[in-house]
Design a protein around this motif. Structure first.
Motif, PDB file in Angstrom:
ATOM      1  N   ALA A 190       0.157-117.841-101.111  1.00  0.00           N
ATOM      2  CA  ALA A 190      -0.746-118.824-101.709  1.00  0.00           C
ATOM      3  C   ALA A 190      -1.008-118.491-103.169  1.00  0.00           C
ATOM      4  CB  ALA A 190      -2.064-118.870-100.939  1.00  0.00           C
ATOM      5  N   ARG A 191      -1.274-117.237-103.479  1.00  0.00           N
ATOM      6  CA  ARG A 191      -1.507-116.833-104.876  1.00  0.00           C
ATOM      7  C   ARG A 191      -0.274-117.111-105.742  1.00  0.00           C
ATOM      8  NH1 ARG A 191      -6.257-114.360-105.444  1.00  0.00           N
ATOM      9  NH2 ARG A 191      -7.101-113.258-103.649  1.00  0.00           N
ATOM     10  N   GLU A 192       0.907-116.856-105.212  1.00  0.00           N
ATOM     11  CA  GLU A 192       2.137-117.101-105.964  1.00  0.00           C
ATOM     12  C   GLU A 192       2.322-118.599-106.214  1.00  0.00           C
ATOM     13  OE1 GLU A 192       5.570-116.434-108.119  1.00  0.00           O
ATOM     14  OE2 GLU A 192       3.927-115.070-107.573  1.00  0.00           O
ATOM     15  N   LEU A 193       2.036-119.422-105.211  1.00  0.00           N
ATOM     16  CA  LEU A 193       2.142-120.868-105.408  1.00  0.00           C
ATOM     17  C   LEU A 193       1.141-121.355-106.447  1.00  0.00           C
ATOM     18  CD1 LEU A 193       2.692-122.263-101.803  1.00  0.00           C
ATOM     19  CD2 LEU A 193       4.374-121.990-103.637  1.00  0.00           C
ATOM     20  N   ILE A 194      -0.076-120.831-106.428  1.00  0.00           N
ATOM     21  CA  ILE A 194      -1.088-121.209-107.419  1.00  0.00           C
ATOM     22  C   ILE A 194      -0.608-120.807-108.809  1.00  0.00           C
ATOM     23  CG2 ILE A 194      -3.437-120.791-108.238  1.00  0.00           C
ATOM     24  CD1 ILE A 194      -4.175-120.410-105.203  1.00  0.00           C
ATOM     25  N   ARG A 195      -0.012-119.610-108.924  1.00  0.00           N
ATOM     26  CA  ARG A 195       0.496-119.138-110.212  1.00  0.00           C
ATOM     27  C   ARG A 195       1.620-120.055-110.705  1.00  0.00           C
ATOM     28  NH1 ARG A 195       4.425-116.747-112.480  1.00  0.00           N
ATOM     29  NH2 ARG A 195       5.636-116.368-110.605  1.00  0.00           N
ATOM     30  N   GLN A 196       2.503-120.467-109.803  1.00  0.00           N
ATOM     31  CA  GLN A 196       3.653-121.287-110.173  1.00  0.00           C
ATOM     32  C   GLN A 196       3.307-122.751-110.434  1.00  0.00           C
ATOM     33  OE1 GLN A 196       6.472-120.902-106.983  1.00  0.00           O
ATOM     34  NE2 GLN A 196       7.124-118.856-107.607  1.00  0.00           N
ATOM     35  N   HIS A 197       2.421-123.321-109.615  1.00  0.00           N
ATOM     36  CA  HIS A 197       2.191-124.767-109.635  1.00  0.00           C
ATOM     37  C   HIS A 197       0.824-125.188-110.160  1.00  0.00           C
ATOM     38  CE1 HIS A 197       5.913-125.397-107.419  1.00  0.00           C
ATOM     39  NE2 HIS A 197       5.551-124.391-106.645  1.00  0.00           N
ATOM     40  N   GLY A 198      -0.061-124.239-110.412  1.00  0.00           N
ATOM     41  CA  GLY A 198      -1.402-124.585-110.870  1.00  0.00           C
ATOM     42  C   GLY A 198      -2.337-124.845-109.705  1.00  0.00           C
ATOM     43  N   PRO A 199      -3.566-125.276-109.998  1.00  0.00           N
ATOM     44  CA  PRO A 199      -4.600-125.384-108.965  1.00  0.00           C
ATOM     45  C   PRO A 199      -4.667-126.700-108.196  1.00  0.00           C
ATOM     46  CG  PRO A 199      -5.570-125.775-111.097  1.00  0.00           C
ATOM     47  CD  PRO A 199      -4.118-125.433-111.345  1.00  0.00           C
ATOM     48  N   LEU A 244       0.015-128.097-104.358  1.00  0.00           N
ATOM     49  CA  LEU A 244       0.122-126.832-103.639  1.00  0.00           C
ATOM     50  C   LEU A 244       0.480-127.049-102.175  1.00  0.00           C
ATOM     51  CD1 LEU A 244      -2.905-124.933-105.186  1.00  0.00           C
ATOM     52  CD2 LEU A 244      -0.476-124.417-105.526  1.00  0.00           C
ATOM     53  N   MET A 245      -0.113-128.056-101.549  1.00  0.00           N
ATOM     54  CA  MET A 245       0.204-128.329-100.147  1.00  0.00           C
ATOM     55  C   MET A 245       1.665-128.759-100.011  1.00  0.00           C
ATOM     56  SD  MET A 245      -2.292-127.480 -98.280  1.00  0.00           S
ATOM     57  CE  MET A 245      -2.014-128.238 -96.689  1.00  0.00           C
ATOM     58  N   ALA A 246       2.171-129.544-100.962  1.00  0.00           N
ATOM     59  CA  ALA A 246       3.573-129.956-100.926  1.00  0.00           C
ATOM     60  C   ALA A 246       4.486-128.740-101.100  1.00  0.00           C
ATOM     61  CB  ALA A 246       3.849-130.999-102.011  1.00  0.00           C
ATOM     62  N   ALA A 247       4.144-127.853-102.019  1.00  0.00           N
ATOM     63  CA  ALA A 247       4.950-126.656-102.244  1.00  0.00           C
ATOM     64  C   ALA A 247       4.904-125.742-101.024  1.00  0.00           C
ATOM     65  CB  ALA A 247       4.454-125.917-103.488  1.00  0.00           C
ATOM     66  N   ALA A 248       3.745-125.627-100.397  1.00  0.00           N
ATOM     67  CA  ALA A 248       3.614-124.794 -99.193  1.00  0.00           C
ATOM     68  C   ALA A 248       4.434-125.382 -98.053  1.00  0.00           C
ATOM     69  CB  ALA A 248       2.149-124.665 -98.796  1.00  0.00           C
ATOM     70  N   ALA A 249       4.467-126.703 -97.946  1.00  0.00           N
ATOM     71  CA  ALA A 249       5.266-127.354 -96.899  1.00  0.00           C
ATOM     72  C   ALA A 249       6.744-127.064 -97.113  1.00  0.00           C
ATOM     73  CB  ALA A 249       5.006-128.863 -96.899  1.00  0.00           C
ATOM     74  N   ARG A 250       7.190-127.119 -98.366  1.00  0.00           N
ATOM     75  CA  ARG A 250       8.594-126.796 -98.655  1.00  0.00           C
ATOM     76  C   ARG A 250       8.874-125.335 -98.319  1.00  0.00           C
ATOM     77  NH1 ARG A 250       7.322-129.889-103.185  1.00  0.00           N
ATOM     78  NH2 ARG A 250       7.120-128.035-104.490  1.00  0.00           N
ATOM     79  N   LEU A 251       7.933-124.487 -98.616  1.00  0.00           N
ATOM     80  CA  LEU A 251       8.088-123.051 -98.335  1.00  0.00           C
ATOM     81  C   LEU A 251       8.194-122.802 -96.842  1.00  0.00           C
ATOM     82  CD1 LEU A 251       8.037-120.203 -99.682  1.00  0.00           C
ATOM     83  CD2 LEU A 251       5.589-120.205 -99.265  1.00  0.00           C
ATOM     84  N   THR A 252       7.334-123.403 -96.055  1.00  0.00           N
ATOM     85  CA  THR A 252       7.362-123.181 -94.612  1.00  0.00           C
ATOM     86  C   THR A 252       8.570-123.869 -93.969  1.00  0.00           C
ATOM     87  OG1 THR A 252       5.812-125.005 -94.220  1.00  0.00           O
ATOM     88  CG2 THR A 252       4.883-122.793 -94.390  1.00  0.00           C
TER      89      THR A 252
END
Length: 65
Positions: free
Chosen positions: A38-47, A52-60
């Protein structure tokens, strides 16, 4: 910046603060990822929570493949 606990009113649910442990934890839990991820996604994509939810979905999805 995320919710200021000294100011009453509606919290900003559209953003996730990487500097607030509880917000990182809550986002990570909701997204099904680790706090570090989560911290890495926030660093990469902002707040922005929606991004962030879209990026997390791609990650999972990628992890399941």
């Amino acid at each position: 910046m995320a919710d200021d606990k000294t100011k009453p009113g509606e919290p900003d649910r559209s953003r996730v603060s990487g500097s607030e442990d509880y917000e990182v934890h809550d986002f990570a839990e909701a997204a099904g990822i680790t706090n570090d991820q989560a911290r890495e996604l926030i660093r990469q994509h902002g707040p922005d929570r929606e991004k962030l939810m879209a990026a997390a979905a791609r990650l999972t999805d990628h992890a399941r493949a």
